[in-house]
Design a protein around this motif. Structure first.
Motif, PDB file in Angstrom:
ATOM      1  N   LEU A  51       0.814  -1.214   0.000  1.00  0.00           N
ATOM      2  CA  LEU A  51       0.000   0.000   0.000  1.00  0.00           C
ATOM      3  C   LEU A  51       0.849   1.266   0.000  1.00  0.00           C
ATOM      4  N   ASN A  52       2.169   1.087   0.037  1.00  0.00           N
ATOM      5  CA  ASN A  52       3.089   2.225   0.145  1.00  0.00           C
ATOM      6  C   ASN A  52       2.857   3.039   1.409  1.00  0.00           C
ATOM      7  N   TRP A  53       2.470   2.345   2.459  1.00  0.00           N
ATOM      8  CA  TRP A  53       2.327   2.985   3.751  1.00  0.00           C
ATOM      9  C   TRP A  53       3.691   3.069   4.431  1.00  0.00           C
ATOM     10  N   VAL A  82      -4.507  -6.134   6.184  1.00  0.00           N
ATOM     11  CA  VAL A  82      -3.234  -5.412   6.099  1.00  0.00           C
ATOM     12  C   VAL A  82      -2.457  -5.560   7.403  1.00  0.00           C
ATOM     13  N   MET A  83      -3.169  -5.503   8.517  1.00  0.00           N
ATOM     14  CA  MET A  83      -2.559  -5.755   9.828  1.00  0.00           C
ATOM     15  C   MET A  83      -3.494  -6.662  10.618  1.00  0.00           C
ATOM     16  N   GLU A  84      -2.946  -7.619  11.306  1.00  0.00           N
ATOM     17  CA  GLU A  84      -3.703  -8.483  12.221  1.00  0.00           C
ATOM     18  C   GLU A  84      -2.759  -8.860  13.350  1.00  0.00           C
ATOM     19  N   ASN A  85      -3.062  -8.346  14.533  1.00  0.00           N
ATOM     20  CA  ASN A  85      -2.153  -8.523  15.665  1.00  0.00           C
ATOM     21  C   ASN A  85      -2.925  -8.861  16.930  1.00  0.00           C
ATOM     22  N   TYR A  86      -2.316  -9.707  17.753  1.00  0.00           N
ATOM     23  CA  TYR A  86      -2.917 -10.138  19.010  1.00  0.00           C
ATOM     24  C   TYR A  86      -1.940  -9.865  20.154  1.00  0.00           C
ATOM     25  N   PHE A  87      -2.494  -9.485  21.307  1.00  0.00           N
ATOM     26  CA  PHE A  87      -1.685  -9.042  22.426  1.00  0.00           C
ATOM     27  C   PHE A  87      -2.183  -9.650  23.732  1.00  0.00           C
ATOM     28  N   ASN A 348      -9.451   9.124  19.746  1.00  0.00           N
ATOM     29  CA  ASN A 348      -8.675  10.155  19.065  1.00  0.00           C
ATOM     30  C   ASN A 348      -7.178   9.872  19.134  1.00  0.00           C
ATOM     31  N   GLU A 349      -6.707   9.350  20.274  1.00  0.00           N
ATOM     32  CA  GLU A 349      -5.297   8.994  20.416  1.00  0.00           C
ATOM     33  C   GLU A 349      -4.924   7.885  19.429  1.00  0.00           C
ATOM     34  N   LEU A 350      -5.792   6.883  19.321  1.00  0.00           N
ATOM     35  CA  LEU A 350      -5.525   5.762  18.416  1.00  0.00           C
ATOM     36  C   LEU A 350      -5.461   6.240  16.973  1.00  0.00           C
ATOM     37  N   TRP A 351      -6.376   7.114  16.598  1.00  0.00           N
ATOM     38  CA  TRP A 351      -6.388   7.591  15.212  1.00  0.00           C
ATOM     39  C   TRP A 351      -5.153   8.441  14.900  1.00  0.00           C
ATOM     40  N   ASP A 352      -4.592   9.081  15.887  1.00  0.00           N
ATOM     41  CA  ASP A 352      -3.348   9.805  15.670  1.00  0.00           C
ATOM     42  C   ASP A 352      -2.245   8.836  15.241  1.00  0.00           C
ATOM     43  N   LYS A 353      -2.204   7.658  15.847  1.00  0.00           N
ATOM     44  CA  LYS A 353      -1.208   6.630  15.495  1.00  0.00           C
ATOM     45  C   LYS A 353      -1.528   5.982  14.147  1.00  0.00           C
ATOM     46  N   ILE A 354      -2.815   5.728  13.891  1.00  0.00           N
ATOM     47  CA  ILE A 354      -3.209   5.135  12.619  1.00  0.00           C
ATOM     48  C   ILE A 354      -2.857   6.049  11.454  1.00  0.00           C
ATOM     49  N   ASN A 355      -3.092   7.344  11.634  1.00  0.00           N
ATOM     50  CA  ASN A 355      -2.808   8.306  10.562  1.00  0.00           C
ATOM     51  C   ASN A 355      -1.340   8.308  10.162  1.00  0.00           C
ATOM     52  N   ASP A 356      -0.473   8.000  11.123  1.00  0.00           N
ATOM     53  CA  ASP A 356       0.964   7.954  10.801  1.00  0.00           C
ATOM     54  C   ASP A 356       1.301   6.859   9.791  1.00  0.00           C
ATOM     55  N   LEU A 357       0.409   5.882   9.643  1.00  0.00           N
ATOM     56  CA  LEU A 357       0.658   4.794   8.700  1.00  0.00           C
ATOM     57  C   LEU A 357       0.638   5.262   7.250  1.00  0.00           C
ATOM     58  N   TYR A 358      -0.239   6.207   6.947  1.00  0.00           N
ATOM     59  CA  TYR A 358      -0.448   6.529   5.543  1.00  0.00           C
ATOM     60  C   TYR A 358      -0.389   8.012   5.209  1.00  0.00           C
ATOM     61  N   GLN A 359      -0.089   8.850   6.170  1.00  0.00           N
ATOM     62  CA  GLN A 359      -0.032  10.289   5.882  1.00  0.00           C
ATOM     63  C   GLN A 359       1.428  10.757   5.794  1.00  0.00           C
TER      64      GLN A 359
END
Length: 359
Positions: A51-53, A82-87, A348-359
């Motif tokens: 995805l060129n992320w 694209v991502m699948e993670n377990y913790f 909102n905190e989570l979306w800040d991290k998600i946005n770093d993937l593709y912005q």
């Protein structure tokens, strides 16, 4: 000669349809993928690199998710993982509860029942359950429609806890005049059961769960309420159905017109609420437990066209049509010092991290 001319013309038309104005061939849009509905574990994937992320943003996101008591996290784009993670000891085969994110399951099945002609959401709840399903005066109870339950505008007292027995469903305001987050929505399950002549579980399984391969999921009674439990991939399947407006691999599960209504502002009291779905990108919103209106969008860091199923302790289904994306988060409450019923600062905190993937 005529045959040669026809062949050249066909070649030209084919080239023209797949080229831009500069003569460069445009890539064919990627088709939406749906995993098999037969219960198999097959699911196509696509990498962050494909995805060129930003690969450098992946580990900070995973570290944050683990720190915030996450059990599972999935990102789908065009249906592909694209991502699948377990913790924290969780696994792909471990079920977890949806909490109020499961409200959207009830909204979807209500739409299916309406499409089959079993119910009409504009009808009174008492048309299906009889009178006395609340302790409100009869004239006030008779004002409450199925749509009021979908929109959280029943007018019943939301401060009396989760109990939805008649004695605990008390009148506060006329239906349609007050927005309040209330578990009375579960009465829609009784409506569907009564109208279909089946148990809620059986109708849900045959009309929704089994048709999109959500194998193994189950409604489990908790403090008088049915709460849905499933694996994370099963939650992702429902998110994918929702991204495709009720269609699954060419089959209509729920009418798209109804689904569009469900993910559009449903009343004039809370712009950020549809039929048990939360809606981003509106100018104002209301939150559970408060009779206050807040200015601004629900989750500022998230795309404005996103709609979401949000549950207690930060169970999340984010659906972003503009990006053909679905994101799932299951786990314990992200910020134990500030537990909430649905929306939390974690979004909102989570979306800040998600946005770093593709912005």
């Amino acid at each position: 000669m005529k045959n040669l001319y026809s062949l050249l013309l066909l070649s030209f038309l084919t080239f023209s349809c797949n080229s831009d104005s500069d003569g460069e061939t445009e890539p064919t849009p990627e088709a939406m993928y749906f995993p098999p509905s037969d219960g198999s574990n097959t699911w196509e994937s696509k990498s962050v690199a494909d995805l060129n992320w930003n690969q450098n943003a992946v580990q900070p996101l995973l570290d944050y998710l683990e720190l915030k008591n996450t059990k599972s996290f999935i990102i789908l784009v065009n249906g592909r993982i694209v991502m699948e993670n377990y913790f924290n000891g969780h696994s792909a085969t471990t079920p977890w509860y949806w909490a109020s994110a499961g409200k959207t399951l009830t909204a979807t099945v209500t739409g299916i029942a309406q499409e089959e002609g079993l119910i009409n959401i504009n009808n009174k709840v008492s048309d299906y359950l009889g009178t006395g399903w609340t302790s409100a005066p009869l004239a006030k109870e008779s004002m409450i429609t199925c749509k009021n339950l979908l929109c959280m505008t029943s007018g019943l007292n939301d401060a009396l806890g989760d109990d939805v027995s008649p004695a605990n469903l008390q009148y506060v305001a006329d239906a349609g005049t007050r927005w309040a987050y209330h578990n009375v929505y579960v009465k829609l399950q009784d409506v569907v059961a009564q109208a279909s002549g089946q148990t809620w579980t059986n109708y849900f399984n045959t009309k929704l769960r089994d048709r999109i391969g959500m194998t193994g999921g189950a409604w489990i009674n908790s403090d008088g309420l049915s709460v849905y439990w499933s694996t994370t991939r099963n939650m992702a399947r429902f998110g994918l159905l929702s991204l495709n407006q009720g269609k699954w691999d060419g089959n209509t599960i729920v009418n798209s017109a109804y689904f569009n209504q469900a993910t559009t502002t449903s009343q004039n009291l809370n712009q950020a609420y549809g039929y048990l779905w939360w809606l981003n990108g509106k100018s104002t919103y209301r939150l559970p437990g408060l009779q206050l209106q807040f200015n601004g969008t629900l989750i500022p860091n998230a795309p404005s066209d996103m709609y979401a199923a949000l549950g207690k302790n930060d169970q999340k289904i984010y659906v972003i049509p503009s990006m053909k994306m679905v994101i799932i988060r299951m786990g314990e409450v992200a910020n134990p010092e500030n537990p909430t019923f649905a929306l939390s600062g974690f979004d909102n905190e989570l979306w800040d991290k998600i946005n770093d993937l593709y912005q």
